[in-house]
Design an enzyme around this catalytic site. Structure first.
Site, PDB file in Angstrom:
ATOM      1  N   TYR A   3      -3.077   4.970   3.796  1.00 41.67           N
ATOM      2  CA  TYR A   3      -2.281   4.868   5.081  1.00 41.67           C
ATOM      3  C   TYR A   3      -2.997   5.995   6.184  1.00 41.67           C
ATOM      4  CZ  TYR A   3       0.915   2.222   2.539  1.00 41.67           C
ATOM      5  OH  TYR A   3       1.391   1.149   1.912  1.00 41.67           O
ATOM      6  N   GLY A  53     -10.684  -5.328  -0.156  1.00 42.08           N
ATOM      7  CA  GLY A  53     -10.051  -4.892   1.290  1.00 42.08           C
ATOM      8  C   GLY A  53      -9.035  -5.445   1.656  1.00 42.08           C
ATOM      9  N   PHE A  88       1.478  -4.822  -1.736  1.00 46.89           N
ATOM     10  CA  PHE A  88       1.071  -4.725  -2.945  1.00 46.89           C
ATOM     11  C   PHE A  88      -0.204  -5.704  -2.974  1.00 46.89           C
ATOM     12  CE2 PHE A  88       0.742  -5.893  -7.453  1.00 46.89           C
ATOM     13  CZ  PHE A  88       0.664  -4.538  -8.148  1.00 46.89           C
ATOM     14  N   VAL A  89      -1.410  -5.299  -3.720  1.00 49.56           N
ATOM     15  CA  VAL A  89      -2.440  -6.231  -4.074  1.00 49.56           C
ATOM     16  C   VAL A  89      -2.569  -6.033  -5.639  1.00 49.56           C
ATOM     17  CG1 VAL A  89      -4.801  -6.357  -3.631  1.00 49.56           C
ATOM     18  CG2 VAL A  89      -3.511  -5.617  -1.687  1.00 49.56           C
ATOM     19  N   ASN A 122       1.474   8.944  -5.342  1.00 49.92           N
ATOM     20  CA  ASN A 122       0.357   8.263  -5.153  1.00 49.92           C
ATOM     21  C   ASN A 122      -0.496   8.673  -4.188  1.00 49.92           C
ATOM     22  OD1 ASN A 122      -1.260   5.870  -5.108  1.00 49.92           O
ATOM     23  ND2 ASN A 122       0.358   4.425  -5.267  1.00 49.92           N
ATOM     24  N   GLY A 152      -5.660  -4.983   1.174  1.00 51.72           N
ATOM     25  CA  GLY A 152      -4.671  -3.896   1.609  1.00 51.72           C
ATOM     26  C   GLY A 152      -4.836  -3.956   3.479  1.00 51.72           C
TER      27      GLY A 152
END
Length: 166
Positions: free
Chosen positions: A138, A102, A93-94, A131, A104
């Site tokens: 990913y 950047g 989580f950010v 999501n 993540g």
């Protein structure tokens, strides 16, 4: 804006509690707690000591101070098919205000490096199909989707029922 990613220790519990609360608020968790309650839980679990999980902390520099900006929660697994440890990434989580930096990707790069440094065989995680932005993220990392796997969870009354049957 300068940033850093590092393994969190006991001294980072207050910063982690801030990010955990932001995570709960973002996902509209029914279990949102105060920062103080989260600090107490992390201390009770002996985070930074004997806790059975690790966390990475992403921070950004704001003047002379480092501010918590994101986190990742890792657990070590022992998949018998590989006969070597693996990481399971439970949370990445950010905080929304820092999503364009950047962080993540930097968190995932550090997790991958830790996986390799420790001689672990792989890194696994789940993602919410609702999501699409996280799924695209990913995919850009080169991760393989394992659509033949289905994620299960026991909690609440179902967990208590099964536990009482033994």
């Amino acid at each position: 804006m300068e940033s850093r990613i590092r393994l969190a220790g006991r001294e980072d519990i207050p910063a982690l509690a801030i990010v955990i609360r932001e995570t709960d608020l973002y996902y509209r968790s029914p279990h949102v707690q105060t920062i103080e309650a989260t600090i107490a839980k992390l201390e009770a679990l002996d985070f930074g000591g004997t806790a059975r999980f690790e966390m990475l902390l992403a921070e950004v520099q704001d003047g002379a101070a480092w501010q918590p900006a994101g986190m990742a929660t890792l657990a070590t697994l022992f998949p018998t098919t590989a006969s070597s440890p693996a990481f399971f990434l439970k949370d990445l989580f950010v905080i929304e205000a820092y999503r364009s930096l950047g962080l993540g990707k930097k968190l995932m790069q550090r997790i991958a490096a830790l996986t390799v440094e420790r001689g672990y065989s792989r890194l696994d995680w789940t993602a919410e199909t609702s999501n699409p932005a996280s799924l695209r993220f990913y995919d850009t990392l080169g991760a393989q989707r394992r659509e033949e796997k289905l994620f299960f969870r026991l909690n609440g009354d179902a967990l208590k029922t099964l536990a009482s049957e033994g």
